[in-house]
Design a protein around this motif. Sequence first.
Motif, PDB file in Angstrom:
ATOM      1  N   ARG A  73       6.643  -4.304   0.294  1.00 21.18           N
ATOM      2  CA  ARG A  73       6.645  -3.417  -0.867  1.00 21.18           C
ATOM      3  C   ARG A  73       5.730  -3.989  -1.949  1.00 21.18           C
ATOM      4  NH1 ARG A  73      12.612  -1.599  -2.503  1.00 21.18           N
ATOM      5  NH2 ARG A  73      11.385   0.107  -3.379  1.00 21.18           N
ATOM      6  N   MET A  74       4.816  -3.158  -2.448  1.00 16.49           N
ATOM      7  CA  MET A  74       3.856  -3.562  -3.475  1.00 16.49           C
ATOM      8  C   MET A  74       3.067  -4.796  -3.035  1.00 16.49           C
ATOM      9  SD  MET A  74       4.625  -1.219  -5.708  1.00 16.49           S
ATOM     10  CE  MET A  74       3.766  -1.744  -7.186  1.00 16.49           C
ATOM     11  N   ALA A  75       2.671  -4.834  -1.774  1.00 17.98           N
ATOM     12  CA  ALA A  75       2.047  -6.038  -1.211  1.00 17.98           C
ATOM     13  C   ALA A  75       0.723  -6.379  -1.897  1.00 17.98           C
ATOM     14  CB  ALA A  75       1.844  -5.868   0.287  1.00 17.98           C
ATOM     15  N   GLN A  76      -0.118  -5.385  -2.136  1.00 18.60           N
ATOM     16  CA  GLN A  76      -1.410  -5.659  -2.763  1.00 18.60           C
ATOM     17  C   GLN A  76      -1.229  -6.174  -4.182  1.00 18.60           C
ATOM     18  OE1 GLN A  76      -3.869  -2.175  -2.471  1.00 18.60           O
ATOM     19  NE2 GLN A  76      -4.203  -2.419  -0.264  1.00 18.60           N
ATOM     20  N   GLU A  77      -0.311  -5.564  -4.918  1.00 16.09           N
ATOM     21  CA  GLU A  77      -0.061  -6.001  -6.298  1.00 16.09           C
ATOM     22  C   GLU A  77       0.464  -7.433  -6.332  1.00 16.09           C
ATOM     23  OE1 GLU A  77       0.137  -1.537  -6.196  1.00 16.09           O
ATOM     24  OE2 GLU A  77       0.861  -3.175  -4.948  1.00 16.09           O
ATOM     25  N   LYS A  78       1.377  -7.734  -5.420  1.00 13.81           N
ATOM     26  CA  LYS A  78       1.927  -9.091  -5.371  1.00 13.81           C
ATOM     27  C   LYS A  78       0.849 -10.098  -4.989  1.00 13.81           C
ATOM     28  CE  LYS A  78       6.581  -7.487  -4.300  1.00 13.81           C
ATOM     29  NZ  LYS A  78       7.639  -7.331  -3.274  1.00 13.81           N
ATOM     30  N   GLY A  79      -0.080  -9.689  -4.138  1.00 14.13           N
ATOM     31  CA  GLY A  79      -1.175 -10.572  -3.778  1.00 14.13           C
ATOM     32  C   GLY A  79      -2.050 -10.929  -4.980  1.00 14.13           C
ATOM     33  N   ARG A  80      -2.356  -9.936  -5.809  1.00 13.56           N
ATOM     34  CA  ARG A  80      -3.171 -10.200  -7.005  1.00 13.56           C
ATOM     35  C   ARG A  80      -2.420 -11.103  -7.985  1.00 13.56           C
ATOM     36  NH1 ARG A  80      -4.063  -4.554  -6.812  1.00 13.56           N
ATOM     37  NH2 ARG A  80      -3.015  -4.224  -8.821  1.00 13.56           N
ATOM     38  N   ILE A  81      -1.141 -10.842  -8.160  1.00 10.58           N
ATOM     39  CA  ILE A  81      -0.323 -11.669  -9.047  1.00 10.58           C
ATOM     40  C   ILE A  81      -0.295 -13.108  -8.544  1.00 10.58           C
ATOM     41  CG2 ILE A  81       2.033 -12.066  -9.886  1.00 10.58           C
ATOM     42  CD1 ILE A  81       2.369  -8.955  -9.737  1.00 10.58           C
ATOM     43  N   ALA A  82      -0.112 -13.266  -7.232  1.00  7.42           N
ATOM     44  CA  ALA A  82      -0.034 -14.602  -6.642  1.00  7.42           C
ATOM     45  C   ALA A  82      -1.332 -15.374  -6.844  1.00  7.42           C
ATOM     46  CB  ALA A  82       0.307 -14.494  -5.161  1.00  7.42           C
ATOM     47  N   ARG A  83      -2.460 -14.710  -6.658  1.00  6.98           N
ATOM     48  CA  ARG A  83      -3.748 -15.404  -6.822  1.00  6.98           C
ATOM     49  C   ARG A  83      -3.965 -15.813  -8.276  1.00  6.98           C
ATOM     50  NH1 ARG A  83      -4.911 -11.671  -2.758  1.00  6.98           N
ATOM     51  NH2 ARG A  83      -5.566 -10.049  -4.205  1.00  6.98           N
ATOM     52  N   ALA A  84      -3.555 -14.967  -9.205  1.00  3.41           N
ATOM     53  CA  ALA A  84      -3.698 -15.314 -10.627  1.00  3.41           C
ATOM     54  C   ALA A  84      -2.810 -16.492 -10.985  1.00  3.41           C
ATOM     55  CB  ALA A  84      -3.351 -14.098 -11.490  1.00  3.41           C
ATOM     56  N   ALA A  85      -1.607 -16.524 -10.425  1.00  3.56           N
ATOM     57  CA  ALA A  85      -0.694 -17.631 -10.710  1.00  3.56           C
ATOM     58  C   ALA A  85      -1.207 -18.928 -10.098  1.00  3.56           C
ATOM     59  CB  ALA A  85       0.699 -17.304 -10.175  1.00  3.56           C
ATOM     60  N   ALA A  86      -1.637 -18.866  -8.843  1.00  4.34           N
ATOM     61  CA  ALA A  86      -2.112 -20.079  -8.166  1.00  4.34           C
ATOM     62  C   ALA A  86      -3.342 -20.661  -8.846  1.00  4.34           C
ATOM     63  CB  ALA A  86      -2.401 -19.775  -6.702  1.00  4.34           C
ATOM     64  N   ALA A  87      -4.151 -19.806  -9.485  1.00  3.04           N
ATOM     65  CA  ALA A  87      -5.342 -20.290 -10.183  1.00  3.04           C
ATOM     66  C   ALA A  87      -4.993 -21.189 -11.361  1.00  3.04           C
ATOM     67  CB  ALA A  87      -6.186 -19.104 -10.657  1.00  3.04           C
ATOM     68  N   MET A  88      -3.737 -21.160 -11.796  1.00  2.12           N
ATOM     69  CA  MET A  88      -3.278 -21.994 -12.901  1.00  2.12           C
ATOM     70  C   MET A  88      -2.846 -23.376 -12.430  1.00  2.12           C
ATOM     71  SD  MET A  88      -0.968 -18.997 -14.707  1.00  2.12           S
ATOM     72  CE  MET A  88      -0.286 -20.093 -15.941  1.00  2.12           C
TER      73      MET A  88
END
Length: 258
Positions: A73-88
């Motif tokens: 569910r909301m896989a693409q959105e979660k992927g973008r969120i995850a990449r933004a978080a990991a970049a920190m």
Amino acid sequence: MSRHERLSTILGIIVDEGSVHIDDIIERLGVSAATARRDLDLLANQQLVTRTRGGANANPTSAELPLRYRTSRMAQEKGRIARAAAAMVGPGDCVGLNGGTTTTEIAREIALLPGLTDPDNPVTVITNAVNIASELTVRQCVRVVVTGGVARARSYELTGPLTELILPSITVGTLFLGVEGIDERGTYAQHEGEAAVNAALARTARRVVVVCDHTKLGATAFALICRAADIDLLITDDGAPADQVQALRAAGIEVLLV
């Protein structure tokens, strides 16, 4: 569509609408009546829905879907969120991750960070989620610290007094906090045991970053995790309604849309 995706979709319909009829499943998913019946029977056997004549209704456990059914569910959105978080995150950092589909994606992105090449300078991940610990343990440049406790089958999170014993003795740099709802008051979880452990994690952290897709904005659940004043940043997707984003910012929460 795989069977897993089909079951996730059916559960999502039942949670959102309260019930579903076999004819609806046939029309929306393009499957046969026999397949629709088998899927509903399986979900009913797992006590995730209540079977009715010609369909199924939500029951008290439907709102808290097992993690394995929420991953699509909301896989693409979660992927973008995850990449933004990991970049920190960088080598030598100490981060916290509670359980959930979004935090699981963050764990996977952390493991793939190009800068993590020195086993002597690893990222330390503190988590109460056994699935996250399992995935990261094999990574040479990630040191995993797991809290104690009793595992919940629906979320893979460790809860209970054993979990909270270790937390006052450690300090987390950034906690990436997955939630089931966030509004102007704060963040929420459906299960009070998970909320208590997540609150304890938040108290150990220098910075609390809430990570959730836009469907969680404005939503509440049974137990409060932390207040809005304790949140340093919310990372959510750009599908977030403008009025909800504005309300959260007015409550003093910095919001990053990705």
